[in-house]
Design an enzyme around this catalytic site. Structure first.
Site, mmCIF file in Angstrom:
data_model
loop_
_atom_site.group_PDB
_atom_site.id
_atom_site.type_symbol
_atom_site.label_atom_id
_atom_site.label_comp_id
_atom_site.label_asym_id
_atom_site.label_seq_id
_atom_site.Cartn_x
_atom_site.Cartn_y
_atom_site.Cartn_z
ATOM 1 N N LYS A 192 73.071 19.092 77.784
ATOM 2 C CA LYS A 192 72.808 20.426 77.207
ATOM 3 C C LYS A 192 72.467 20.326 75.712
ATOM 4 O O LYS A 192 71.479 20.895 75.237
ATOM 5 C CB LYS A 192 74.033 21.319 77.423
ATOM 6 C CG LYS A 192 73.959 22.656 76.741
ATOM 7 C CD LYS A 192 72.832 23.525 77.272
ATOM 8 C CE LYS A 192 72.576 24.697 76.337
ATOM 9 N NZ LYS A 192 71.470 25.528 76.733
ATOM 10 N N PHE A 226 71.135 26.696 80.983
ATOM 11 C CA PHE A 226 69.883 26.471 80.247
ATOM 12 C C PHE A 226 69.055 27.742 80.089
ATOM 13 O O PHE A 226 67.912 27.687 79.663
ATOM 14 C CB PHE A 226 69.049 25.392 80.946
ATOM 15 C CG PHE A 226 69.754 24.057 81.020
ATOM 16 C CD1 PHE A 226 69.728 23.196 79.928
ATOM 17 C CD2 PHE A 226 70.460 23.681 82.146
ATOM 18 C CE1 PHE A 226 70.399 21.980 79.970
ATOM 19 C CE2 PHE A 226 71.128 22.462 82.206
ATOM 20 C CZ PHE A 226 71.094 21.605 81.110
ATOM 21 N N CYS A 273 71.846 29.526 69.617
ATOM 22 C CA CYS A 273 72.050 28.183 70.175
ATOM 23 C C CYS A 273 71.507 27.051 69.314
ATOM 24 O O CYS A 273 72.257 26.148 68.954
ATOM 25 C CB CYS A 273 71.433 28.107 71.573
ATOM 26 S SG CYS A 273 72.312 29.161 72.750
ATOM 27 N N LYS A 301 73.356 26.068 65.913
ATOM 28 C CA LYS A 301 74.726 25.562 66.085
ATOM 29 C C LYS A 301 74.743 24.282 66.924
ATOM 30 O O LYS A 301 75.523 23.369 66.666
ATOM 31 C CB LYS A 301 75.625 26.645 66.693
ATOM 32 C CG LYS A 301 75.566 26.788 68.206
ATOM 33 C CD LYS A 301 76.624 27.752 68.716
ATOM 34 C CE LYS A 301 76.442 28.060 70.197
ATOM 35 N NZ LYS A 301 76.691 26.945 71.097
ATOM 36 N N GLY A 311 65.905 29.729 65.226
ATOM 37 C CA GLY A 311 67.124 30.493 64.958
ATOM 38 C C GLY A 311 67.812 30.798 66.270
ATOM 39 O O GLY A 311 67.652 30.066 67.251
#
Ligand code: NAD
Length: 454
Positions: free
Chosen positions: A207, A152, A263, A266, A260
């Protein structure tokens, strides 16, 4: 405990260095020869605050080394952490597991004795089960466990996040796997960091869910900022008024140029894809993605309007190309689509970023890279703040304005109180607040609030 970390990127390098700092013997493996050469020369291939002394100190102490030989590192390891990239596939919105599966194949061939394989990369639910199958097929004799341990950390505060996480999530399907992961993280749990043990599937979902939720918050606050502009409310006041509610909290309520980085874009797409695969429409996340893309598409229009209605023959100074402050990462940064679009509309681009200019030089053509913000704005028709670097917060707006052909500042990060901007004489356009030209009343200074951004 001996650890092999596969991948010396943002996650792998920070994890390797911090585990070595806990006293473990760590070999960090990468297949990128240029990255390894830098690391072996004592240089870091990424910018991450506080990482350099930890890497240097643990290398000196003999606990941390770098290698291109995955098989040697894995054969000697009790625990193998996989921290390779899981980008979006080129032909679909799902996560591309090519790097992960290739690493798993190599690990299977190399492992000796009982080995615990830990996936730190962000992967779709079901990946741990898939890895287990792939590895068992390659090594029917293998004594191994596959666990899911999502990471994280945030770029920019990755070291701090690693050593002081809010929680550690461990997906484990057997007691012996759980035992090893508990032992691995004892240096942190001994300091009362909560460790949550779940199934591998739940850990994998956690996650994606965390990132997607934060991305959705950013998309929400950006649309809220648009509403604030329309009704003459200040988004800084509104966000603080919302965020002081303990059920909401102050973080990730800063409006900006859209989320942006490597991570959020996507991971939001991958979660939507996974939901669709299972016959569900995650329509809230789909809307957040669409809103974010629309926001990025509007950036050039906002700049064009502020610069006088056309960009043909104009010079635009971009302050910041990293996707957020304190990182050199430009993956999916707002600048990536904005710079070519401004150039397409006829603008010449000058740019400055405190640490991301090397990555910028590789990514963009025909950009004049400058030594600092003041030199970037010389002769410019508009300056644009894209990244919330601290060094921009202290800019002398009068000096900035003096160097420009037209004193226009488009601040996509709301770094300045309206009153300061007004006093400087610069035409100041920020987000979710009145532009100086439209300001009818003297606003109070921005009340600072702690903002998570991405
Ligand atoms: P990255 O691209 O910076 O690093 C990945 C590294 O893995 C590269 O250096 C690559 O050369 C190496 N690699 C790939 N295959 C290899 C192989 N077979 N053997 C050896 N090395 C190999 O990626 P990152 O940003 O560190 O992200 C890694 C994973 O962690 C991703 O799944 C990402 O979603 C997740 N994650 C990233 C962050 C972040 O802030 N960057 C935070 C949390 C989770």
């Amino acid at each position: 405990m001996k650890i092999a970390v596969i991948g010396a990127g943002y996650v792998g390098l920070v994890s390797a260095a911090c585990f070595a700092d806990f006293g473990y013997e760590v070999v960090c493996v990468d297949r990128d020869a240029a990255k390894l050469a830098m690391l072996e020369a004592g240089k870091l291939p990424i910018y991450e605050q506080g990482l350099e002394p930890i890497v240097a100190g643990n290398r000196r102490a003999g606990r941390l080394s770098f290698s291109s030989h995955l098989s040697e590192a894995v054969a000697a390891a009790d625990v193998v952490l996989i921290a390779v990239g899981t980008p979006t596939r080129e032909d679909a919105d799902s996560a591309d597991l090519t790097q992960l599966l290739a690493a798993a194949g190599e690990i299977a061939r190399a492992m000796r004795g009982f080995t615990v394989i830990v996936t730190k990369s962000t992967v779709p639910p079901g990946t741990a089960a898939k890895l287990r199958e792939v590895i068992a097929q390659a090594r029917p004799d293998g004594d191994f466990e596959v666990t899911s341990n999502p990471e994280f950390m945030r770029e920019g505060s990755a070291v701090e996040d690693f050593i002081q996480p809010d929680r550690i999530v461990v997906g484990a399907s057997t007691e012996r796997a759980e035992r090893v992961l508990r032992q691995l993280y004892r240096p942190l749990t001994a300091r009362d960091v909560p460790l949550l043990v779940t199934s591998c599937e739940a850990a994998e979902v956690i996650k994606y869910a965390a990132n997607t939720f934060l991305a959705t918050r950013i998309a929400f606050v950006n649309q809220l900022a648009d509403l604030c502009e329309a009704v003459n409310a200040d988004i800084q006041d509104v966000a603080r008024g919302m965020g002081l509610d303990k059920r909401i909290g102050l973080q990730f309520l800063a409006p900006g140029p859209g989320f942006g980085g490597s991570c959020f874009p996507k991971d939001t797409r991958a979660l939507v894809h996974t939901a669709r695969q299972h016959g569900h429409a995650f329509s809230i996340v789909e809307a957040a993605i669409a809103a974010n893309e629309a926001r990025k598409d509007q950036l050039a229009d906002r700049i064009q309007q502020a610069a006088g209605g056309t960009l043909e023959g104009k010079k635009i100074a971009l302050l910041g190309v990293a996707f957020k402050a304190e990182t050199d990462d430009i993956r999916d940064s707002a600048a990536l689509s904005l710079i070519p679009e401004l150039q397409r509309r006829g603008a010449a681009i000058a740019a400055f970023d405190p640490v991301a200019m090397d990555n910028g030089r590789r990514a963009f053509d025909a950009v004049q890279w400058c030594a600092d913000a003041y030199s970037a704005v010389i002769g410019a028709d508009a300056a644009v703040i894209l990244t919330e670097w601290n060094v921009f917060r202290g800019l002398d707006l009068k000096r900035l304005a003096r160097g420009m052909r037209q004193p226009v500042l488009v601040d996509f990060r709301n770094l300045f109180p309206l009153a300061d901007a007004r006093a400087s004489g610069i035409a100041y356009h920020s987000v979710g607040r009145q532009s100086i030209a439209a300001a009818a009343r003297q606003d109070a200074d921005i009340i600072p609030f702690k903002s998570g951004t991405a």
